[in-house]
Design a protein around this motif. Structure first.
Motif, PDB file in Angstrom:
ATOM      1  N   ILE A  64      17.664  54.153  -2.202  1.00 63.79           N
ATOM      2  CA  ILE A  64      18.261  53.831  -0.952  1.00 63.79           C
ATOM      3  C   ILE A  64      18.314  52.369  -0.652  1.00 63.79           C
ATOM      4  CG2 ILE A  64      15.726  53.572  -0.046  1.00 63.79           C
ATOM      5  CD1 ILE A  64      18.768  55.110   1.951  1.00 63.79           C
ATOM      6  N   PRO A  65      17.843  51.540  -1.559  1.00 59.81           N
ATOM      7  CA  PRO A  65      18.311  50.115  -1.385  1.00 59.81           C
ATOM      8  C   PRO A  65      19.541  49.751  -1.464  1.00 59.81           C
ATOM      9  CG  PRO A  65      16.062  50.379  -2.562  1.00 59.81           C
ATOM     10  CD  PRO A  65      16.608  51.836  -2.488  1.00 59.81           C
ATOM     11  N   LYS A  71      17.754  44.632  -2.107  1.00 62.72           N
ATOM     12  CA  LYS A  71      17.636  44.567  -3.830  1.00 62.72           C
ATOM     13  C   LYS A  71      16.361  45.648  -3.879  1.00 62.72           C
ATOM     14  CE  LYS A  71      19.665  40.305  -5.316  1.00 62.72           C
ATOM     15  NZ  LYS A  71      19.809  39.384  -6.256  1.00 62.72           N
ATOM     16  N   ARG A  72      15.548  45.741  -3.060  1.00 59.10           N
ATOM     17  CA  ARG A  72      14.332  46.384  -2.990  1.00 59.10           C
ATOM     18  C   ARG A  72      13.718  46.648  -1.701  1.00 59.10           C
ATOM     19  NH1 ARG A  72      10.668  41.831  -5.991  1.00 59.10           N
ATOM     20  NH2 ARG A  72      10.236  40.599  -3.959  1.00 59.10           N
ATOM     21  N   LEU A  73      12.946  47.513  -1.684  1.00 53.64           N
ATOM     22  CA  LEU A  73      12.269  47.897  -0.219  1.00 53.64           C
ATOM     23  C   LEU A  73      10.945  47.035  -0.058  1.00 53.64           C
ATOM     24  CD1 LEU A  73      12.655  51.874   0.207  1.00 53.64           C
ATOM     25  CD2 LEU A  73      14.020  49.938   0.878  1.00 53.64           C
ATOM     26  N   ASN A  74      11.058  46.441   1.272  1.00 55.08           N
ATOM     27  CA  ASN A  74       9.751  45.660   1.549  1.00 55.08           C
ATOM     28  C   ASN A  74       8.946  46.758   2.497  1.00 55.08           C
ATOM     29  OD1 ASN A  74      10.552  45.527   4.457  1.00 55.08           O
ATOM     30  ND2 ASN A  74      11.698  43.408   3.961  1.00 55.08           N
ATOM     31  N   PRO A  75       7.744  46.308   2.635  1.00 51.72           N
ATOM     32  CA  PRO A  75       6.672  47.217   3.694  1.00 51.72           C
ATOM     33  C   PRO A  75       7.479  47.683   4.885  1.00 51.72           C
ATOM     34  CG  PRO A  75       5.436  45.503   2.489  1.00 51.72           C
ATOM     35  CD  PRO A  75       6.989  45.188   2.209  1.00 51.72           C
ATOM     36  N   ALA A  76       8.059  46.764   5.678  1.00 47.99           N
ATOM     37  CA  ALA A  76       8.725  46.918   6.991  1.00 47.99           C
ATOM     38  C   ALA A  76       9.782  48.151   6.640  1.00 47.99           C
ATOM     39  CB  ALA A  76       9.228  45.885   7.584  1.00 47.99           C
TER      40      ALA A  76
END
Length: 194
Positions: A64-65, A71-76
């Protein structure tokens, strides 16, 4: 009984991949050919799940990113994706045993990599897909041992060797097939229950 298996054995000579198909990965390029760049997160998730179903949650969150320009998923971002999956898409998707499918999904296809593309970790292959793979291999054989099944699937799924993790996962799928009364163990190996 060999006469019953003969059509499968003949078919196997024509198709050494046991009727498995090549795994097609969800790509942003293909998505943009059909959808607009401004598509919603739910449309992107539906596309990915539909293309790769059953897809593990881990794999979905790896893919999904690219679709959301990160580049990557953060917690939000993870929280937002989980909310969309759980609330907006609750009636359009199914989540079972850590894998997503569309609600309309009804036919398991066994998917193997084409070279490096589509090569998945054994834990990213649903047990139901492994069950179908084992069933087809047994179907194409008159009788076959777990060792032979394991060698075939290790090769077809593109793994360099049969690790304990692969063996354990295949054994779980084999046990499920036995519990579902789809196969039976005989002295020489496993056979389909007619």
């Amino acid at each position: 009984e060999l006469k019953k298996r003969l059509p499968y054995l003949v078919q196997q000579q024509d198709n050494p991949n046991y009727g498995f198909i090549y795994y097609e990965t969800a790509s942003l390029k293909d998505f943009l050919n059909t959808y607009q760049e401004t598509s919603s997160l739910s449309e992107k998730l539906i596309y990915i799940i539909g293309k790769e179903q059953p897809i593990s949650k881990k794999r979905l969150f790896q893919i999904i990113p690219d679709f959301i320009g990160a580049k990557r998923l953060n917690p939000a971002m993870r929280d937002q994706i989980n909310k969309v999956l759980e609330l907006e898409l609750a009636e359009k998707i199914c989540y079972k045993e850590d894998f997503y499918t569309l609600e309309s999904f009804n036919k398991i296809e066994v998917r193997m990599p084409k070279g490096e593309e589509g090569k998945r970790d054994i834990l990213d292959i649903a047990i139901t897909e492994l069950e179908e793979a084992i069933y087809r291999i047994i179907q194409f054989s008159y009788e076959i041992t777990f060792e032979e099944i394991s060698k075939i699937l290790t090769k077809l799924f593109g793994y360099p060797k049969r690790s304990k993790r692969i063996q354990d996962r295949l054994m779980l799928a084999l046990r499920n097939l036995k519990e579902q009364s789809r196969i039976h163990r005989y002295s020489g190996g496993f056979r389909i229950i007619d």
